[in-house]
Design a protein around this motif. Structure first.
Motif, PDB file in Angstrom:
ATOM      1  N   ARG A   1     -12.269  -6.847  -6.915  1.00  7.72           N
ATOM      2  CA  ARG A   1     -12.564  -7.667  -5.752  1.00  7.72           C
ATOM      3  C   ARG A   1     -13.043  -6.771  -4.622  1.00  7.72           C
ATOM      4  NH1 ARG A   1     -13.247 -10.789  -8.724  1.00  7.72           N
ATOM      5  NH2 ARG A   1     -11.995 -12.536  -9.385  1.00  7.72           N
ATOM      6  N   ASN A   2     -13.816  -7.350  -3.701  1.00  2.45           N
ATOM      7  CA  ASN A   2     -14.352  -6.595  -2.566  1.00  2.45           C
ATOM      8  C   ASN A   2     -13.359  -6.551  -1.417  1.00  2.45           C
ATOM      9  OD1 ASN A   2     -16.798  -6.216  -3.893  1.00  2.45           O
ATOM     10  ND2 ASN A   2     -17.607  -8.149  -3.119  1.00  2.45           N
ATOM     11  N   HIS A   3     -13.483  -5.512  -0.603  1.00  4.83           N
ATOM     12  CA  HIS A   3     -12.700  -5.421   0.627  1.00  4.83           C
ATOM     13  C   HIS A   3     -13.252  -6.435   1.621  1.00  4.83           C
ATOM     14  CE1 HIS A   3     -10.243  -1.809  -0.019  1.00  4.83           C
ATOM     15  NE2 HIS A   3     -11.251  -1.398  -0.782  1.00  4.83           N
TER      16      HIS A   3
ATOM     17  N   LEU B   1     -10.240  -8.980   6.576  1.00  5.37           N
ATOM     18  CA  LEU B   1      -8.866  -9.450   6.712  1.00  5.37           C
ATOM     19  C   LEU B   1      -7.857  -8.577   5.988  1.00  5.37           C
ATOM     20  CD1 LEU B   1      -9.464 -13.267   6.243  1.00  5.37           C
ATOM     21  CD2 LEU B   1      -9.139 -12.011   8.369  1.00  5.37           C
ATOM     22  N   ARG B   2      -8.225  -8.114   4.772  1.00  4.20           N
ATOM     23  CA  ARG B   2      -7.246  -7.372   3.987  1.00  4.20           C
ATOM     24  C   ARG B   2      -7.930  -6.609   2.860  1.00  4.20           C
ATOM     25  NH1 ARG B   2      -6.608 -12.778   3.000  1.00  4.20           N
ATOM     26  NH2 ARG B   2      -7.280 -13.463   0.960  1.00  4.20           N
ATOM     27  N   ALA B   3      -7.198  -5.646   2.341  1.00  2.00           N
ATOM     28  CA  ALA B   3      -7.675  -4.908   1.173  1.00  2.00           C
ATOM     29  C   ALA B   3      -7.319  -5.713  -0.073  1.00  2.00           C
ATOM     30  CB  ALA B   3      -7.023  -3.533   1.120  1.00  2.00           C
TER      31      ALA B   3
ATOM     32  N   GLU C   1       0.832  -1.189   0.000  1.00  2.00           N
ATOM     33  CA  GLU C   1       0.000   0.000   0.000  1.00  2.00           C
ATOM     34  C   GLU C   1       0.873   1.247   0.000  1.00  2.00           C
ATOM     35  OE1 GLU C   1      -0.395  -2.377   2.412  1.00  2.00           O
ATOM     36  OE2 GLU C   1      -2.147  -3.372   1.587  1.00  2.00           O
ATOM     37  N   GLY C   2       0.451   2.238  -0.744  1.00  2.00           N
ATOM     38  CA  GLY C   2       1.188   3.492  -0.788  1.00  2.00           C
ATOM     39  C   GLY C   2       2.317   3.493  -1.790  1.00  2.00           C
ATOM     40  N   ARG C   3       2.557   2.392  -2.442  1.00  2.00           N
ATOM     41  CA  ARG C   3       3.636   2.311  -3.426  1.00  2.00           C
ATOM     42  C   ARG C   3       2.994   2.168  -4.789  1.00  2.00           C
ATOM     43  NH1 ARG C   3       6.317  -1.859  -5.869  1.00  2.00           N
ATOM     44  NH2 ARG C   3       8.422  -1.352  -6.503  1.00  2.00           N
TER      45      ARG C   3
END
Length: 156
Positions: free
Chosen positions: A84-86, A89-91, A43-45
């Motif tokens: 895909r849905n959030h 557990l994870r994004a 994330e963020g990259r």
């Protein structure tokens, strides 16, 4: 006297059973998490965003084998099919990354292991993403894609 002996025997037996139970108990391995530190920092990259600012130099086109505009157009067509849905557990892996992984695989022939380190996505996820995105591209662009099957004869 007899009842004291009986209580003492029961205490010894109970203690012995508790000790045996503790010794026979299987030791659980330490719990492993499904995501390593490498993948947590995904994330963020934004690899493609950074390259998009430099598309004049041709790095973006060299990486994805298409212009940023073509990439966005293709993403708009197949985006709903590959999203895909959030979950709690994870994004999910973004649709931009899903398409970029597939294009990089098809355009360069990189292995899943190589792509794993480039995009910070596990090989197992990549092995599911590539066929899924290819199927979505084929379905959306089937009017524009012509497949020619060649028969090869081998004479012995």
């Amino acid at each position: 006297m007899e009842s004291e002996d009986h209580v003492l025997a029961m205490t010894i037996i109970s203690t012995s059973l508790l000790i045996i139970h503790q010794l026979m108990k299987t030791r659980r391995r330490p719990r492993r998490w499904w995501r390593t530190e490498l993948y947590k920092r995904r994330e963020g990259r934004e690899l493609l965003t950074d390259m998009n600012f430099q598309h004049i130099s041709g790095q973006y086109k060299n990486f994805t084998k298409m212009t940023p505009t073509d990439f966005e157009n293709l993403l708009e067509m197949i985006g709903p099919r590959i999203s895909r849905n959030h979950t709690n557990l994870r994004a999910p892996i973004s649709i931009q990354d899903r398409l970029a992984i597939t294009l990089r695989f098809l355009g360069s022939g990189d292995s899943y292991t190589s792509l794993q380190y480039t995009f910070r996505v596990s090989k197992q996820s990549i092995s599911a993403i590539v066929p899924e995105v290819c199927a979505a591209i084929m379905e959306e662009l089937k009017e524009y894609i012509k497949v020619r099957i060649m028969k090869i004869f081998i004479y012995v």
